[in-house]
Design a protein around this motif. Structure first.
Motif, PDB file in Angstrom:
ATOM      1  N   ASN A   9      16.260  -0.381  -4.469  1.00  0.00           N
ATOM      2  CA  ASN A   9      16.419   1.039  -4.839  1.00  0.00           C
ATOM      3  C   ASN A   9      15.158   1.641  -5.438  1.00  0.00           C
ATOM      4  OD1 ASN A   9      19.088   1.036  -4.058  1.00  0.00           O
ATOM      5  ND2 ASN A   9      19.783   0.297  -6.064  1.00  0.00           N
ATOM      6  N   ARG A  10      14.102   0.889  -5.540  1.00  0.00           N
ATOM      7  CA  ARG A  10      12.950   1.398  -6.285  1.00  0.00           C
ATOM      8  C   ARG A  10      12.167   2.459  -5.504  1.00  0.00           C
ATOM      9  NH1 ARG A  10       8.078   0.774  -4.899  1.00  0.00           N
ATOM     10  NH2 ARG A  10       7.368   1.593  -6.881  1.00  0.00           N
ATOM     11  N   ARG A  11      11.454   3.254  -6.264  1.00  0.00           N
ATOM     12  CA  ARG A  11      10.494   4.211  -5.705  1.00  0.00           C
ATOM     13  C   ARG A  11       9.439   4.485  -6.766  1.00  0.00           C
ATOM     14  NH1 ARG A  11      15.983   5.447  -6.001  1.00  0.00           N
ATOM     15  NH2 ARG A  11      16.093   7.200  -4.606  1.00  0.00           N
ATOM     16  N   VAL A  13       7.392   6.629  -9.275  1.00  0.00           N
ATOM     17  CA  VAL A  13       7.743   7.795 -10.095  1.00  0.00           C
ATOM     18  C   VAL A  13       6.459   8.477 -10.570  1.00  0.00           C
ATOM     19  CG1 VAL A  13       8.815   8.502 -12.282  1.00  0.00           C
ATOM     20  CG2 VAL A  13       9.959   6.820 -10.812  1.00  0.00           C
ATOM     21  N   ARG A  14       6.336   9.767 -10.273  1.00  0.00           N
ATOM     22  CA  ARG A  14       5.116  10.504 -10.650  1.00  0.00           C
ATOM     23  C   ARG A  14       5.399  11.619 -11.654  1.00  0.00           C
ATOM     24  NH1 ARG A  14       4.774   9.353  -5.164  1.00  0.00           N
ATOM     25  NH2 ARG A  14       2.985   8.056  -4.578  1.00  0.00           N
ATOM     26  N   ALA A  15       6.668  11.787 -12.035  1.00  0.00           N
ATOM     27  CA  ALA A  15       7.023  12.830 -13.025  1.00  0.00           C
ATOM     28  C   ALA A  15       7.798  12.165 -14.147  1.00  0.00           C
ATOM     29  CB  ALA A  15       7.857  13.914 -12.368  1.00  0.00           C
ATOM     30  N   ASN A  65      -8.616  13.612 -10.304  1.00  0.00           N
ATOM     31  CA  ASN A  65      -7.723  14.586 -10.968  1.00  0.00           C
ATOM     32  C   ASN A  65      -6.280  14.525 -10.474  1.00  0.00           C
ATOM     33  OD1 ASN A  65      -9.506  15.821 -12.879  1.00  0.00           O
ATOM     34  ND2 ASN A  65     -10.591  16.674 -11.118  1.00  0.00           N
ATOM     35  N   GLN A  66      -5.830  13.350 -10.136  1.00  0.00           N
ATOM     36  CA  GLN A  66      -4.410  13.219  -9.781  1.00  0.00           C
ATOM     37  C   GLN A  66      -3.602  13.597 -11.031  1.00  0.00           C
ATOM     38  OE1 GLN A  66      -3.125   9.950  -7.140  1.00  0.00           O
ATOM     39  NE2 GLN A  66      -5.117   9.029  -7.557  1.00  0.00           N
ATOM     40  N   PRO A  67      -2.708  14.591 -10.913  1.00  0.00           N
ATOM     41  CA  PRO A  67      -2.007  15.101 -12.107  1.00  0.00           C
ATOM     42  C   PRO A  67      -1.273  14.006 -12.883  1.00  0.00           C
ATOM     43  CG  PRO A  67      -1.494  16.430 -10.172  1.00  0.00           C
ATOM     44  CD  PRO A  67      -2.319  15.288  -9.686  1.00  0.00           C
ATOM     45  N   ILE A 129       6.940   3.808 -12.604  1.00  0.00           N
ATOM     46  CA  ILE A 129       5.494   3.555 -12.534  1.00  0.00           C
ATOM     47  C   ILE A 129       4.891   4.214 -11.293  1.00  0.00           C
ATOM     48  CG2 ILE A 129       5.717   1.303 -13.710  1.00  0.00           C
ATOM     49  CD1 ILE A 129       4.682   1.258 -10.109  1.00  0.00           C
ATOM     50  N   CYS A 130       3.580   4.444 -11.392  1.00  0.00           N
ATOM     51  CA  CYS A 130       2.829   4.834 -10.191  1.00  0.00           C
ATOM     52  C   CYS A 130       1.497   4.087 -10.210  1.00  0.00           C
ATOM     53  CB  CYS A 130       2.576   6.340 -10.177  1.00  0.00           C
ATOM     54  SG  CYS A 130       1.636   6.890  -8.722  1.00  0.00           S
ATOM     55  N   TYR A 131       1.237   3.339  -9.164  1.00  0.00           N
ATOM     56  CA  TYR A 131      -0.095   2.726  -9.015  1.00  0.00           C
ATOM     57  C   TYR A 131      -1.108   3.824  -8.732  1.00  0.00           C
ATOM     58  CZ  TYR A 131       1.135  -2.262  -8.716  1.00  0.00           C
ATOM     59  OH  TYR A 131       1.535  -3.542  -8.989  1.00  0.00           O
ATOM     60  N   ILE A 132      -2.303   3.659  -9.256  1.00  0.00           N
ATOM     61  CA  ILE A 132      -3.390   4.604  -8.996  1.00  0.00           C
ATOM     62  C   ILE A 132      -4.540   3.819  -8.362  1.00  0.00           C
ATOM     63  CG2 ILE A 132      -4.972   6.274 -10.057  1.00  0.00           C
ATOM     64  CD1 ILE A 132      -2.064   7.140 -10.269  1.00  0.00           C
ATOM     65  N   GLY A 133      -4.662   3.985  -7.049  1.00  0.00           N
ATOM     66  CA  GLY A 133      -5.603   3.167  -6.290  1.00  0.00           C
ATOM     67  C   GLY A 133      -7.059   3.577  -6.446  1.00  0.00           C
ATOM     68  N   THR A 134      -7.276   4.745  -7.022  1.00  0.00           N
ATOM     69  CA  THR A 134      -8.649   5.253  -7.133  1.00  0.00           C
ATOM     70  C   THR A 134      -9.499   4.438  -8.125  1.00  0.00           C
ATOM     71  OG1 THR A 134      -7.502   6.953  -8.414  1.00  0.00           O
ATOM     72  CG2 THR A 134      -8.392   7.610  -6.314  1.00  0.00           C
ATOM     73  N   THR A 135      -8.881   3.487  -8.774  1.00  0.00           N
ATOM     74  CA  THR A 135      -9.623   2.588  -9.679  1.00  0.00           C
ATOM     75  C   THR A 135     -10.765   1.877  -8.949  1.00  0.00           C
ATOM     76  OG1 THR A 135      -7.474   2.225 -10.700  1.00  0.00           O
ATOM     77  CG2 THR A 135      -9.247   0.766 -11.410  1.00  0.00           C
ATOM     78  N   ASP A 171       9.897   5.945   3.691  1.00  0.00           N
ATOM     79  CA  ASP A 171      10.187   5.011   4.789  1.00  0.00           C
ATOM     80  C   ASP A 171       9.516   3.659   4.588  1.00  0.00           C
ATOM     81  OD1 ASP A 171       7.642   6.749   5.612  1.00  0.00           O
ATOM     82  OD2 ASP A 171       7.501   4.784   6.538  1.00  0.00           O
ATOM     83  N   ARG A 172       9.982   2.676   5.296  1.00  0.00           N
ATOM     84  CA  ARG A 172       9.346   1.354   5.361  1.00  0.00           C
ATOM     85  C   ARG A 172       9.376   0.862   6.802  1.00  0.00           C
ATOM     86  NH1 ARG A 172       7.776   2.229   0.750  1.00  0.00           N
ATOM     87  NH2 ARG A 172       7.933   0.772  -0.988  1.00  0.00           N
ATOM     88  N   LEU A 173       8.419  -0.009   7.138  1.00  0.00           N
ATOM     89  CA  LEU A 173       8.486  -0.707   8.417  1.00  0.00           C
ATOM     90  C   LEU A 173       9.693  -1.638   8.375  1.00  0.00           C
ATOM     91  CD1 LEU A 173       4.753  -1.860   8.840  1.00  0.00           C
ATOM     92  CD2 LEU A 173       5.834   0.183   9.788  1.00  0.00           C
TER      93      LEU A 173
END
Ligand SMILES: Cc1cc2nc3c(=O)[nH]c(=O)nc-3n(C[C@H](O)[C@H](O)[C@H](O)COP(=O)(O)O)c2cc1C
Length: 249
Positions: A9-11, A13-15, A65-67, A129-135, A171-173
């Motif tokens: 059920n995970r997704r 979360v950015r807010a 500047n990802q919010p 959580i949200c991963y931030i790949g720009t690291t 979606d997922r493969l």
């Protein structure tokens, strides 16, 4: 854990809501994450916890500047860290030799596995959580801002907080696209069509293609989201950053 619903059920979360993520909560989640497997039990990672608004404001441009970086109550930068272990070796009359590619990759693996374990623990506690790949894009700037010493390289960032709302799952493969029994079976054209069918039929993805005036979803990835020139530029810069932090290869 009796079933796998936490995973299914995970997704991302950015807010996030205003609910505080306490120091004790971070401590508890880190305690859980630190039980994860690491290379030779060396625990070659560190985490920089950012709560102060001024630091988040300074981090934000380094993450394009990802919010979500400014809006999250907590930002965690997971670092590959051979510094602590190397310093201990030197203190104990041992001769460490980890400032090389194998050293970097080993510590990066430890950091990423720990990060993911932390995420699962956080989600089990109802956080998002949200991963931030720009690291791995602006690594030098992040290392400077967070005062990372030799042999410490930021490899991923996670924003953390209690969800303000839950977005739809994306979606997922199909799993059949991922599993290879005994040996790798390269994909026929028909199999590729099947693997990517749901992704290509997905309404949001179709809108994405339209908005970007592309012919295919694949072109949105190659031309807009992750173009070759960008990957080549950040390959050079990431490599330089890793070397500046003392890993030479
Ligand atoms: C290594 C990595 C880097 C990511 N970087 C970003 C990012 O910079 N910004 C963002 O909003 N989401 C980022 N994500 C989240 C993905 O976009 C997300 O996991 C993916 O679209 C699937 O969505 P889901 O997690 O909700 O299933 C990243 C995820 C991973 C694993």
């Amino acid at each position: 854990m009796e079933d796998l619903s936490l995973f299914l059920n995970r997704r991302t979360v950015r807010a996030y809501s205003d609910r505080e993520v306490t120091t004790e909560t971070i401590q508890e989640l880190m305690e859980a994450a630190s039980r994860t497997s690491t290379t030779g039990n060396m625990q070659l990672y560190s985490v920089v916890v950012t709560r102060k608004n001024e630091t988040k404001e300074a981090l934000a441009p380094l993450h394009f500047n990802q919010p979500v970086v400014k809006n999250a109550p907590v930002v965690l930068t997971f670092c590959a860290d051979f510094n602590r272990f190397t310093s201990w070796c030197k203190l104990r009359n041992a001769n460490p030799g980890y400032g090389n590619f194998q050293g970097f990759f080993t510590a990066a693996l430890d950091a990423l596995i720990a990060a993911q374990t932390f995420c699962v623990a956080a989600e089990a506690r109802g956080l998002g959580i949200c991963y931030i790949g720009t690291t791995t894009y602006n690594t030098k700037g992040i290392a400077k801002l967070l005062k990372l010493p030799n042999l410490v390289v930021p490899v991923t960032t996670i924003t953390l907080g209690y969800p303000a709302s839950l977005p739809d799952q994306v979606d997922r493969l199909p799993v059949s696209a991922i599993i290879h029994e005994e040996e790798y079976a390269d994909y026929t054209t028909d199999e590729l069509d099947t693997c990517y069918l749901n992704k290509e039929l997905n309404a949001a993805n179709q809108q994405f293609v339209k908005d970007n005036e592309k012919e295919t979803l694949a072109q949105v990835f190659t031309d807009v989201r992750y173009p070759k020139a960008m990957f080549e530029k950040f390959s050079v810069e990431f490599m330089e950053a890793i070397q500046e932090q003392g890993y030479n290869f």
